[in-house]
Design a protein around this motif. Structure first.
Motif, PDB file in Angstrom:
ATOM      1  N   ARG A  99     -21.265  40.543  28.674  1.00 50.05           N
ATOM      2  CA  ARG A  99     -20.425  39.930  29.714  1.00 50.05           C
ATOM      3  C   ARG A  99     -21.219  39.707  30.996  1.00 50.05           C
ATOM      4  NH1 ARG A  99     -15.177  39.568  28.259  1.00 50.05           N
ATOM      5  NH2 ARG A  99     -14.426  40.960  26.616  1.00 50.05           N
ATOM      6  N   GLN A 100     -22.083  40.665  31.333  1.00 48.07           N
ATOM      7  CA  GLN A 100     -22.908  40.516  32.533  1.00 48.07           C
ATOM      8  C   GLN A 100     -23.921  39.387  32.355  1.00 48.07           C
ATOM      9  OE1 GLN A 100     -22.603  41.866  35.585  1.00 48.07           O
ATOM     10  NE2 GLN A 100     -24.235  40.449  36.128  1.00 48.07           N
ATOM     11  N   ALA A 101     -24.532  39.308  31.189  1.00 48.77           N
ATOM     12  CA  ALA A 101     -25.496  38.230  30.912  1.00 48.77           C
ATOM     13  C   ALA A 101     -24.815  36.872  31.015  1.00 48.77           C
ATOM     14  CB  ALA A 101     -26.123  38.420  29.535  1.00 48.77           C
ATOM     15  N   LEU A 102     -23.609  36.778  30.492  1.00 52.24           N
ATOM     16  CA  LEU A 102     -22.852  35.532  30.561  1.00 52.24           C
ATOM     17  C   LEU A 102     -22.539  35.180  32.013  1.00 52.24           C
ATOM     18  CD1 LEU A 102     -21.316  33.209  29.219  1.00 52.24           C
ATOM     19  CD2 LEU A 102     -19.351  34.767  28.998  1.00 52.24           C
ATOM     20  N   ALA A 103     -22.078  36.141  32.779  1.00 50.37           N
ATOM     21  CA  ALA A 103     -21.743  35.895  34.186  1.00 50.37           C
ATOM     22  C   ALA A 103     -22.970  35.450  34.976  1.00 50.37           C
ATOM     23  CB  ALA A 103     -21.137  37.150  34.808  1.00 50.37           C
ATOM     24  N   THR A 104     -24.113  36.028  34.649  1.00 49.57           N
ATOM     25  CA  THR A 104     -25.351  35.665  35.337  1.00 49.57           C
ATOM     26  C   THR A 104     -25.824  34.270  34.945  1.00 49.57           C
ATOM     27  OG1 THR A 104     -25.980  37.994  35.425  1.00 49.57           O
ATOM     28  CG2 THR A 104     -27.745  36.399  35.721  1.00 49.57           C
ATOM     29  N   ALA A 105     -25.636  33.916  33.678  1.00 49.01           N
ATOM     30  CA  ALA A 105     -26.137  32.635  33.171  1.00 49.01           C
ATOM     31  C   ALA A 105     -25.186  31.470  33.441  1.00 49.01           C
ATOM     32  CB  ALA A 105     -26.406  32.743  31.673  1.00 49.01           C
ATOM     33  N   ALA A 106     -23.911  31.738  33.659  1.00 48.05           N
ATOM     34  CA  ALA A 106     -22.921  30.669  33.819  1.00 48.05           C
ATOM     35  C   ALA A 106     -23.254  29.687  34.952  1.00 48.05           C
ATOM     36  CB  ALA A 106     -21.527  31.256  34.001  1.00 48.05           C
TER      37      ALA A 106
END
Length: 135
Positions: A99-106
């Motif tokens: 979830r953190q990786a997704l939030a960072t990459a979005a």
């Protein structure tokens, strides 16, 4: 139906996909399919999807989604879980790290998508579609 219009659309799609892949890899070492898997998992009930459902949503075959899931697991972004009702069923479950990786990459994804759509050469046929996407 003019097949040339479809060809123009698929060419535009391929170019944009290439730009998205490059931006995500460069900034986050995350592939486009990996990013999309995290997106689908993050919005699924309980943060989990059966592998076959994930394959369908991303547009991959079973073998490709298995390799994708293995990469995501190796990076700690997802984990596998067995279906309690059918022990043959396997779920992919997003982790907090995922979830953190997704939030960072979005934001990178959104900016790369906008930049790519703004800079792609499009003819009169696709110009209204691209304008609508950028609106």
């Amino acid at each position: 139906m003019d097949p040339t219009r479809w060809d123009e659309l698929t060419t535009l799609h391929a170019r944009v996909e290439h730009d998205l892949e490059r931006a995500l890899k460069r900034a986050h070492n995350l592939g486009l399919s990996e990013y999309r898997a995290l997106c689908h998992l993050s919005t699924a009930h309980g943060g989990e999807l059966r592998m076959q459902d994930l394959a369908t949503r991303i547009g991959l075959n079973q073998s490709s989604v298995s390799r994708l899931a293995a990469r995501l697991e190796a990076d700690g972004l997802t984990r596998r879980d067995l279906c309690p009702a059918d022990r043959r069923g396997v779920y992919s479950v997003i982790t907090d790290t995922g979830r953190q990786a997704l939030a960072t990459a979005a934001p990178t994804y959104a900016q790369a998508l906008e930049d790519s759509l703004r800079t792609q050469p499009v003819g009169a046929t696709l110009a209204p579609l691209v304008s609508a996407l950028l609106a």
